[in-house]
Design an enzyme around this catalytic site. Structure first.
Site, PDB file in Angstrom:
ATOM      1  CG  HIS A  18      -1.983  -1.106   1.056  1.00 29.32           C
ATOM      2  ND1 HIS A  18      -2.498  -1.786   2.138  1.00 29.32           N
ATOM      3  CD2 HIS A  18      -2.600  -1.629  -0.049  1.00 29.32           C
ATOM      4  CE1 HIS A  18      -3.382  -2.673   1.716  1.00 29.32           C
ATOM      5  NE2 HIS A  18      -3.449  -2.599   0.395  1.00 29.32           N
ATOM      6  CG  HIS A  41      -7.347 -11.176  -7.428  1.00 25.05           C
ATOM      7  ND1 HIS A  41      -6.554 -10.910  -8.521  1.00 25.05           N
ATOM      8  CD2 HIS A  41      -7.804 -12.446  -7.598  1.00 25.05           C
ATOM      9  CE1 HIS A  41      -6.520 -11.980  -9.302  1.00 25.05           C
ATOM     10  NE2 HIS A  41      -7.270 -12.920  -8.771  1.00 25.05           N
ATOM     11  CB  SER A  99      -5.564  -1.996  -3.188  1.00 23.28           C
ATOM     12  OG  SER A  99      -6.339  -3.157  -3.389  1.00 23.28           O
ATOM     13  CD  GLU A 117     -13.059 -10.330  -4.041  1.00 23.04           C
ATOM     14  OE1 GLU A 117     -13.131 -11.570  -3.891  1.00 23.04           O
ATOM     15  OE2 GLU A 117     -11.989  -9.697  -4.029  1.00 23.04           O
ATOM     16  CD  GLU A 142     -10.868 -16.093 -12.031  1.00 20.01           C
ATOM     17  OE1 GLU A 142      -9.966 -15.442 -11.423  1.00 20.01           O
ATOM     18  OE2 GLU A 142     -11.427 -17.094 -11.560  1.00 20.01           O
ATOM     19  N   GLY A 143     -10.936 -12.508 -11.610  1.00 23.20           N
ATOM     20  CA  GLY A 143      -9.956 -11.435 -11.689  1.00 23.20           C
ATOM     21  C   GLY A 143      -8.926 -11.619 -12.786  1.00 23.20           C
ATOM     22  CG  ASP A 163      -3.070  -8.224  -3.519  1.00 23.09           C
ATOM     23  OD1 ASP A 163      -2.335  -9.163  -3.182  1.00 23.09           O
ATOM     24  OD2 ASP A 163      -3.708  -7.531  -2.716  1.00 23.09           O
TER      25      ASP A 163
END
Length: 282
Positions: A18, A41, A99, A117, A142-143, A163
């Site tokens: 971060h 994600h 994030s 997500e 689906e990310g 991520d």
């Protein structure tokens, strides 16, 4: 490795991820032209450090908990600390931004925040937490498909954070595939991949595959709190950053030693180097 994020919010890996994300957003915002932030994600947006899940591990105490009350934080951490402070107006430390919340607060009126997500319950919470901000859109899917689905963006400038939870054995490989897809679809995309430092053999293959991604340049930034050959636990974490804006490298050379010293648990350390160096005239 299971990295369901509510259990680990605010730990040393989050501090690295971060803090660097804040600098990436700040450097992109130097130009008036808009940019799009993409998060593959995203999680739920922000976390209650006094909640049941965070309370089971208390990992935040060895992460942001070590920094929160310090009076010697580098100026490079000002945006990071201010974002956390905005969620804790009483001056305490209960809520910690993920994030999505960092991107929402540090982006500007002309920018867009595109979040994804996969988990249905987390996706619902993310939508609730981001409600009311028209610049933010939340996708439930689906990310790994995000780069192909949303790049290129109309803004011509994009920052993509990858991520994943690292619940599956192939996720490092999927990270490099997503990187290659993003670069192929929009070559100037700034791509930041977060990864755990745990299995050195897997990481070696990960680095090698990342070098084949086609990225014009690729910076590696790592921070560890235990020796990297420690066979158990999360020794540290890293970020691979494609197309890092100037002068991120110089900033990280100042920031990483500070974080390594402050967050070390048994043996701290850091690394900053180029996996792909920019070609002359490139």
């Amino acid at each position: 490795m299971n990295y369901r994020h509510a259990f680990h919010a605010g730990n040393h890996a989050d501090v690295l991820k971060h803090a660097v994300l804040c600098r990436l957003l700040a450097l992109l915002a130097r130009k008036d032209k808009p940019f799009a932030y993409l998060d593959s994600h995203a999680g739920i947006g922000f976390y209650d450090l006094c909640g049941v899940q965070a309370g089971k591990t208390d990992e935040w105490r060895e992460g942001i908990g070590r920094l929160w009350l310090r009076d010697d934080l580098p100026a490079l951490l000002d945006d990071y600390r201010a974002t956390i402070a905005a969620l804790n107006p009483d001056g305490g430390l209960r809520y910690y931004p993920g994030s999505p919340e960092i991107a929402r607060r540090l982006s500007r009126a002309q920018d867009r925040v595109l979040l994804n997500e996969k988990h249905p319950e987390d996706g619902r919470l993310l939508k609730d937490n981001m409600a009311g901000d028209r610049r933010v859109s939340v996708h439930l899917g689906e990310g790994w498909h995000l780069a192909k689905a949303l790049l290129p963006v109309a803004e011509k400038r994009a920052l993509l954070l990858i991520d994943p939870p690292f619940e599956q054995a192939d996720e490092l490989q999927r990270c490099t595939e997503a990187l290659a897809t993003a670069i192929a679809r929009m070559r100037q995309t700034v791509v930041a991949i977060w990864y755990p430092i745990k299995d050195q053999r897997q990481l070696k293959r990960f680095y090698q595959e990342a070098q084949k991604s086609g990225a014009p340049k690729l910076l590696r930034a790592e921070l560890w709190v235990h020796p990297t050959d420690n066979p158990a636990g999360l020794n540290g974490s890293g970020l691979l950053i494609a197309n890092p804006p100037w002068p991120l490298e110089d900033e990280l050379r100042e920031l990483l030693p500070y974080l390594a010293e402050r967050l070390a648990q048994s043996q701290g350390g850091w690394r900053l180097d180029w996996l792909i160096e920019e070609q002359a005239g490139g």
